[in-house]
Write a protein that holds these residues in place. Structure first.
Motif, PDB file in Angstrom:
ATOM      1  N   THR A  14      20.308 -44.689  -6.944  1.00  0.00           N
ATOM      2  CA  THR A  14      21.494 -44.170  -7.625  1.00  0.00           C
ATOM      3  C   THR A  14      21.479 -44.591  -9.088  1.00  0.00           C
ATOM      4  N   MET A  15      21.743 -43.637  -9.972  1.00  0.00           N
ATOM      5  CA  MET A  15      21.994 -43.934 -11.377  1.00  0.00           C
ATOM      6  C   MET A  15      23.500 -44.061 -11.563  1.00  0.00           C
ATOM      7  N   ALA A  56      18.439 -31.264 -16.759  1.00  0.00           N
ATOM      8  CA  ALA A  56      17.353 -31.248 -15.777  1.00  0.00           C
ATOM      9  C   ALA A  56      17.242 -32.625 -15.138  1.00  0.00           C
ATOM     10  N   ALA A  57      16.635 -32.659 -13.967  1.00  0.00           N
ATOM     11  CA  ALA A  57      16.405 -33.922 -13.266  1.00  0.00           C
ATOM     12  C   ALA A  57      15.108 -33.820 -12.490  1.00  0.00           C
ATOM     13  N   VAL A  58      14.358 -34.921 -12.445  1.00  0.00           N
ATOM     14  CA  VAL A  58      13.106 -34.998 -11.696  1.00  0.00           C
ATOM     15  C   VAL A  58      13.123 -36.283 -10.879  1.00  0.00           C
ATOM     16  N   PRO A  59      13.122 -36.157  -9.511  1.00  0.00           N
ATOM     17  CA  PRO A  59      13.253 -34.940  -8.701  1.00  0.00           C
ATOM     18  C   PRO A  59      14.602 -34.254  -8.983  1.00  0.00           C
ATOM     19  N   PRO A  87      20.289 -33.650  -5.709  1.00  0.00           N
ATOM     20  CA  PRO A  87      20.664 -33.128  -4.390  1.00  0.00           C
ATOM     21  C   PRO A  87      21.798 -32.118  -4.516  1.00  0.00           C
ATOM     22  N   ASP A  88      22.167 -31.509  -3.397  1.00  0.00           N
ATOM     23  CA  ASP A  88      23.199 -30.466  -3.407  1.00  0.00           C
ATOM     24  C   ASP A  88      24.529 -30.973  -3.957  1.00  0.00           C
ATOM     25  N   TRP A 110      19.656 -40.147  -4.790  1.00  0.00           N
ATOM     26  CA  TRP A 110      18.635 -39.574  -3.925  1.00  0.00           C
ATOM     27  C   TRP A 110      18.390 -40.495  -2.732  1.00  0.00           C
ATOM     28  N   SER A 111      18.048 -39.932  -1.586  1.00  0.00           N
ATOM     29  CA  SER A 111      17.732 -40.720  -0.390  1.00  0.00           C
ATOM     30  C   SER A 111      16.488 -40.143   0.277  1.00  0.00           C
TER      31      SER A 111
END
Length: 273
Positions: A168-169, A180-183, A186-187, A193-194
């Motif tokens: 988590t940021m 943009a984000a990499v990856p 999520p929805d 991200w998990s």
């Protein structure tokens, strides 16, 4: 418009974080939560929580490799400061997960009652790269070791493939507009991200969020607007002044000046005696 005002920032590799279990067969999955405070541009703060609800895991090893270990201080909230040591070479000096072991430091932490350990850290490495209104946040991913290895006389093992990791940021500015984000996000659209560690080494090694700060962008646009307006007004004033000087030299009156007012200001011949 933000790109017209400032270029896109760039950042370096943030480094790598690894987690392994000590003196265990690695057959019990654990839950890992890593939260990074990314707002500051001069230092790094983060928190890593390792939990095992089965109470089978007693101790874990944490690896910090690359730039994130620059000036790194760690503390377990229940145990106090943690000591960092140079990581020993793995069966190979370099592996696809942690990279060059000569760039890695490690520490160990016991899971206290409650079946978890909470480690907070601070590093001189900054997660934030900024150019004007454009920003780039980069944080390391969390992986595990590839094989069982000796670690200071103890044996560490990879995490069970069913272990989960969440990244988590935290502390992103309220006016940040993510481009943009990499990856990809999520929805939920949130920078969190998990995943299961069983997918490594294909699990992300780092996470990036790019965007621009709306407040800074608006301020920059306003500055450009007022500067342009000032130049326009100044240019008009100069032309008006030149017109007055030239007209005065030729004995005429400026455009737009009432004739009767102009006549009143002209010198009149003295009356005849």
């Amino acid at each position: 418009m933000a790109n017209a005002i400032s270029a896109s920032p760039t950042s370096t590799d943030p480094g790598r974080i690894g987690v392994a279990v000590i003196d265990q067969d690695g057959k019990r999955p654990v839950q890992i939560s890593a939260q990074f405070a990314v707002a500051a541009d001069s230092s790094t703060r983060f928190q890593i929580v390792v939990s095992d609800l089965t109470d089978a895991t007693e101790e874990v090893a944490l690896f910090f490799c690359g730039p994130i270990r620059d000036g790194l201080d760690l503390e377990e909230v229940n145990q106090g400061p943690l000591v960092l040591s140079q990581a020993p070479n793995s069966p190979a000096r370099y592996d696809s997960v942690l990279g060059d072991r000569s760039e890695c430091s490690y520490t160990t932490s016991r899971l206290e009652p409650g079946h978890q350990t909470i480690v907070v850290g601070q590093s001189r490495y900054s997660f934030l790269a900024r150019t004007g209104a454009n920003v780039l946040y980069t944080v390391p991913g969390v992986r595990t070791v590839l094989t069982r290895e000796d670690l200071g006389g103890e044996t560490m093992a990879p995490l069970d493939p069913a272990s989960t990791v969440s990244i988590t940021m935290a502390g992103l500015p309220n006016d940040l507009q993510i481009a943009a984000a990499v990856p990809q996000l999520p929805d939920s659209g949130l920078p969190s991200w998990s995943y299961e560690v069983g997918g490594q080494p294909r699990v992300p090694g780092e996470y990036r969020v790019m965007g621009h700060l709306v407040t800074v962008e608006n301020r920059a646009q306003a500055t450009v607007f007022f500067a342009g307006a000032f130049v326009g007004i100044s240019g008009a004033a100069v032309l008006w002044l030149i017109e007055i000087l030239v007209t005065g030299a030729l004995g005429g009156r400026p455009r737009g000046e009432p004739a009767d007012r102009w006549e009143q200001t002209k010198e009149r011949p003295p009356p005849r005696s």
